[in-house]
Design a protein around this motif. Structure first.
Motif, PDB file in Angstrom:
ATOM      1  N   ALA A 153     -23.349  -1.632  27.547  1.00 52.37           N
ATOM      2  CA  ALA A 153     -24.973  -1.981  28.026  1.00 52.37           C
ATOM      3  C   ALA A 153     -25.291  -0.986  29.061  1.00 52.37           C
ATOM      4  N   ALA A 154     -26.471  -0.605  29.031  1.00 53.10           N
ATOM      5  CA  ALA A 154     -26.972   0.160  30.253  1.00 53.10           C
ATOM      6  C   ALA A 154     -27.027  -0.665  31.413  1.00 53.10           C
ATOM      7  N   PRO A 155     -27.096  -0.082  32.650  1.00 52.40           N
ATOM      8  CA  PRO A 155     -27.001  -0.734  33.719  1.00 52.40           C
ATOM      9  C   PRO A 155     -28.153  -1.723  34.149  1.00 52.40           C
ATOM     10  N   SER A 156     -29.398  -1.385  33.430  1.00 54.55           N
ATOM     11  CA  SER A 156     -30.560  -2.249  33.673  1.00 54.55           C
ATOM     12  C   SER A 156     -30.681  -3.241  32.584  1.00 54.55           C
ATOM     13  N   ASP A 157     -29.726  -3.254  31.595  1.00 49.71           N
ATOM     14  CA  ASP A 157     -29.926  -4.286  30.560  1.00 49.71           C
ATOM     15  C   ASP A 157     -28.893  -5.476  30.568  1.00 49.71           C
ATOM     16  N   CYS A 158     -29.514  -6.598  29.893  1.00 56.38           N
ATOM     17  CA  CYS A 158     -28.685  -7.805  30.061  1.00 56.38           C
ATOM     18  C   CYS A 158     -27.295  -7.569  29.052  1.00 56.38           C
ATOM     19  N   PHE A 159     -26.172  -7.700  29.327  1.00 57.14           N
ATOM     20  CA  PHE A 159     -25.018  -7.806  28.546  1.00 57.14           C
ATOM     21  C   PHE A 159     -25.004  -8.941  27.554  1.00 57.14           C
ATOM     22  N   ASN A 160     -24.732  -8.694  26.081  1.00 59.02           N
ATOM     23  CA  ASN A 160     -24.678  -9.734  25.386  1.00 59.02           C
ATOM     24  C   ASN A 160     -23.461  -9.474  24.331  1.00 59.02           C
ATOM     25  N   VAL A 161     -22.505 -10.285  24.240  1.00 62.48           N
ATOM     26  CA  VAL A 161     -21.373  -9.794  23.819  1.00 62.48           C
ATOM     27  C   VAL A 161     -21.503  -9.819  22.340  1.00 62.48           C
ATOM     28  N   HIS A 162     -22.405 -10.566  21.683  1.00 63.79           N
ATOM     29  CA  HIS A 162     -22.656 -10.761  20.253  1.00 63.79           C
ATOM     30  C   HIS A 162     -23.582  -9.497  19.624  1.00 63.79           C
ATOM     31  N   ILE A 163     -24.340  -8.973  20.645  1.00 60.85           N
ATOM     32  CA  ILE A 163     -25.228  -7.643  20.233  1.00 60.85           C
ATOM     33  C   ILE A 163     -24.008  -6.622  20.479  1.00 60.85           C
ATOM     34  N   VAL A 192     -27.881 -22.639  30.655  1.00 60.45           N
ATOM     35  CA  VAL A 192     -26.422 -22.905  30.938  1.00 60.45           C
ATOM     36  C   VAL A 192     -25.326 -21.894  30.405  1.00 60.45           C
ATOM     37  N   GLY A 193     -24.597 -21.388  31.075  1.00 60.54           N
ATOM     38  CA  GLY A 193     -23.583 -20.378  30.665  1.00 60.54           C
ATOM     39  C   GLY A 193     -24.064 -18.891  30.995  1.00 60.54           C
ATOM     40  N   ASP A 194     -25.496 -18.674  31.380  1.00 56.77           N
ATOM     41  CA  ASP A 194     -25.819 -17.493  31.901  1.00 56.77           C
ATOM     42  C   ASP A 194     -25.083 -16.927  33.122  1.00 56.77           C
ATOM     43  N   VAL A 195     -24.976 -15.890  33.194  1.00 54.74           N
ATOM     44  CA  VAL A 195     -24.548 -15.126  34.360  1.00 54.74           C
ATOM     45  C   VAL A 195     -25.505 -14.535  35.354  1.00 54.74           C
ATOM     46  N   ILE A 196     -25.831 -14.860  36.478  1.00 54.48           N
ATOM     47  CA  ILE A 196     -26.952 -14.318  37.101  1.00 54.48           C
ATOM     48  C   ILE A 196     -26.476 -13.607  38.530  1.00 54.48           C
ATOM     49  N   LYS A 197     -27.143 -12.554  38.636  1.00 53.01           N
ATOM     50  CA  LYS A 197     -27.130 -11.686  39.876  1.00 53.01           C
ATOM     51  C   LYS A 197     -28.004 -11.675  40.777  1.00 53.01           C
ATOM     52  N   TYR A 198     -27.855 -12.347  42.038  1.00 55.58           N
ATOM     53  CA  TYR A 198     -28.993 -12.881  43.068  1.00 55.58           C
ATOM     54  C   TYR A 198     -28.906 -12.424  44.502  1.00 55.58           C
ATOM     55  N   ARG A 231     -31.564 -11.594  38.600  1.00 61.29           N
ATOM     56  CA  ARG A 231     -31.777 -11.334  37.226  1.00 61.29           C
ATOM     57  C   ARG A 231     -30.605 -11.878  36.234  1.00 61.29           C
ATOM     58  N   ILE A 232     -30.675 -12.175  34.996  1.00 56.23           N
ATOM     59  CA  ILE A 232     -29.549 -12.611  33.900  1.00 56.23           C
ATOM     60  C   ILE A 232     -28.888 -11.452  33.739  1.00 56.23           C
ATOM     61  N   ILE A 233     -27.659 -11.163  33.899  1.00 48.05           N
ATOM     62  CA  ILE A 233     -26.927  -9.888  33.606  1.00 48.05           C
ATOM     63  C   ILE A 233     -25.848 -10.151  32.282  1.00 48.05           C
ATOM     64  N   ASN A 234     -25.690 -11.465  31.898  1.00 45.61           N
ATOM     65  CA  ASN A 234     -24.738 -11.550  30.735  1.00 45.61           C
ATOM     66  C   ASN A 234     -25.398 -13.036  30.266  1.00 45.61           C
ATOM     67  N   ASP A 235     -25.785 -12.744  29.031  1.00 48.22           N
ATOM     68  CA  ASP A 235     -26.397 -14.301  28.197  1.00 48.22           C
ATOM     69  C   ASP A 235     -25.748 -14.578  27.068  1.00 48.22           C
ATOM     70  N   SER A 236     -24.267 -14.030  27.042  1.00 45.38           N
ATOM     71  CA  SER A 236     -23.377 -14.324  25.850  1.00 45.38           C
ATOM     72  C   SER A 236     -23.054 -15.926  25.587  1.00 45.38           C
ATOM     73  N   GLU A 238     -20.468 -17.541  25.535  1.00 50.67           N
ATOM     74  CA  GLU A 238     -19.341 -17.903  24.927  1.00 50.67           C
ATOM     75  C   GLU A 238     -18.572 -19.106  25.152  1.00 50.67           C
ATOM     76  N   GLU A 239     -18.732 -19.511  26.483  1.00 46.18           N
ATOM     77  CA  GLU A 239     -17.840 -20.611  26.868  1.00 46.18           C
ATOM     78  C   GLU A 239     -18.768 -21.883  26.737  1.00 46.18           C
ATOM     79  N   VAL A 240     -19.820 -21.869  26.357  1.00 44.07           N
ATOM     80  CA  VAL A 240     -20.779 -23.124  25.951  1.00 44.07           C
ATOM     81  C   VAL A 240     -21.055 -23.121  24.445  1.00 44.07           C
ATOM     82  N   GLY A 241     -20.234 -22.303  23.588  1.00 44.38           N
ATOM     83  CA  GLY A 241     -20.189 -22.578  22.256  1.00 44.38           C
ATOM     84  C   GLY A 241     -21.490 -21.612  21.535  1.00 44.38           C
ATOM     85  N   GLU A 242     -21.951 -20.730  22.150  1.00 35.92           N
ATOM     86  CA  GLU A 242     -23.061 -20.113  21.472  1.00 35.92           C
ATOM     87  C   GLU A 242     -22.477 -18.674  21.154  1.00 35.92           C
TER      88      GLU A 242
END
Length: 242
Positions: A153-163, A192-198, A231-236, A238-242
């Motif tokens: 993932a690019a530094p400015s992109d939100c990481f998503n493990v599925h993509i 719920v489950g998103d990782v936020i940088k703030y 911003r959201i930096i990871n919306d995978s 996985e821990e919440v079953g998505e």
């Protein structure tokens, strides 16, 4: 399908089949469309603008080399989707893509040379700190790694493990990566489950509740600050079953 001009379809480079409000990949001579994958109206319009001999079915079959939305009725056919809705679609498409390319868990027949194919499993290694996913195509019998693909993932992109898995696996198998995987819109809704940088310090936390709390950055904390945007930096998720 019975009334479709089969000759036109046979000559086309790419064919989409419209079902309800989505377009499904039906044929791809270039290998850049997932057969059976669902695509948005917006993507089909863009694809038809930039590619030749694109056919849409069912209904009247036309070879499309200009934008799909050529009439007022077509332009008004479907309202614009939000960035979040489009991202959700792409994530679901990536999940289905990985499942299909992995032969639904039955293994991959990988061509090791001109005369030999090995039955392989696909192993994914995700590094959320480095924001990478590696796909390893490993022989079931030998354990040898026959192919490897990497997505980062690019530094400015939100990481998503599925993509990331879909991109890495396609690269490992030598397949084209759909443009929407590489240019997915950024998420705009906290879940719920998103990782936020703030904050000014760049603190990182996982959303565990949608209730506002001083220690939990939910959508309340996504108000954009000019110097330190949250911003959201990871919306995978996985821990919440998505």
């Amino acid at each position: 399908m019975k009334n479709v001009n089969q000759t036109v379809i046979n000559k086309a480079n790419t064919v989409f089949e419209k079902k309800d409000d989505k377009y499904f990949g039906y044929k791809s001579r270039f290998g850049d469309i997932v057969i059976g994958g669902a695509y948005s109206y917006r993507f089909v319009v863009h694809y038809a603008k930039t590619n030749q001999d694109v056919v849409i079915i069912p209904g009247d079959v036309n070879t499309v080399t200009t934008p799909v939305c050529t009439t007022l009725e077509e332009r008004l056919w479907k309202p614009e989707k939000t960035a979040q809705a489009r991202r959700d679609e792409i994530v679901e498409q990536a999940k289905a893509d990985v499942e299909k390319l992995s032969n639904y868990g039955a293994g991959v027949r990988y061509e090791t040379d001109v005369f030999t194919k090995a039955t392989c499993n696909v192993e994914f290694v995700a590094n959320r700190d480095k924001r990478t996913v590696v796909a390893l195509v490993k022989g079931v019998r030998t354990g040898n790694v026959y192919a490897k693909g990497i997505a980062k993932a690019a530094p400015s992109d939100c990481f998503n493990v599925h993509i990331g898995k879909a991109i890495a696996l396609r690269r490992a198998l030598g397949l084209a990566v759909p443009d929407e995987y590489l240019n997915a819109p950024q998420p705009t809704e906290v879940r719920v489950g998103d990782v936020i940088k703030y904050g000014e310090s760049g603190s990182v936390a996982t959303v565990v509740s949608m209730e506002s709390d001083a220690n939990i950055p939910t959508e309340t904390y996504l108000t954009t600050a000019e110097a330190y945007p949250n911003r959201i930096i990871n919306d995978s998720r996985e821990e919440v079953g998505e």
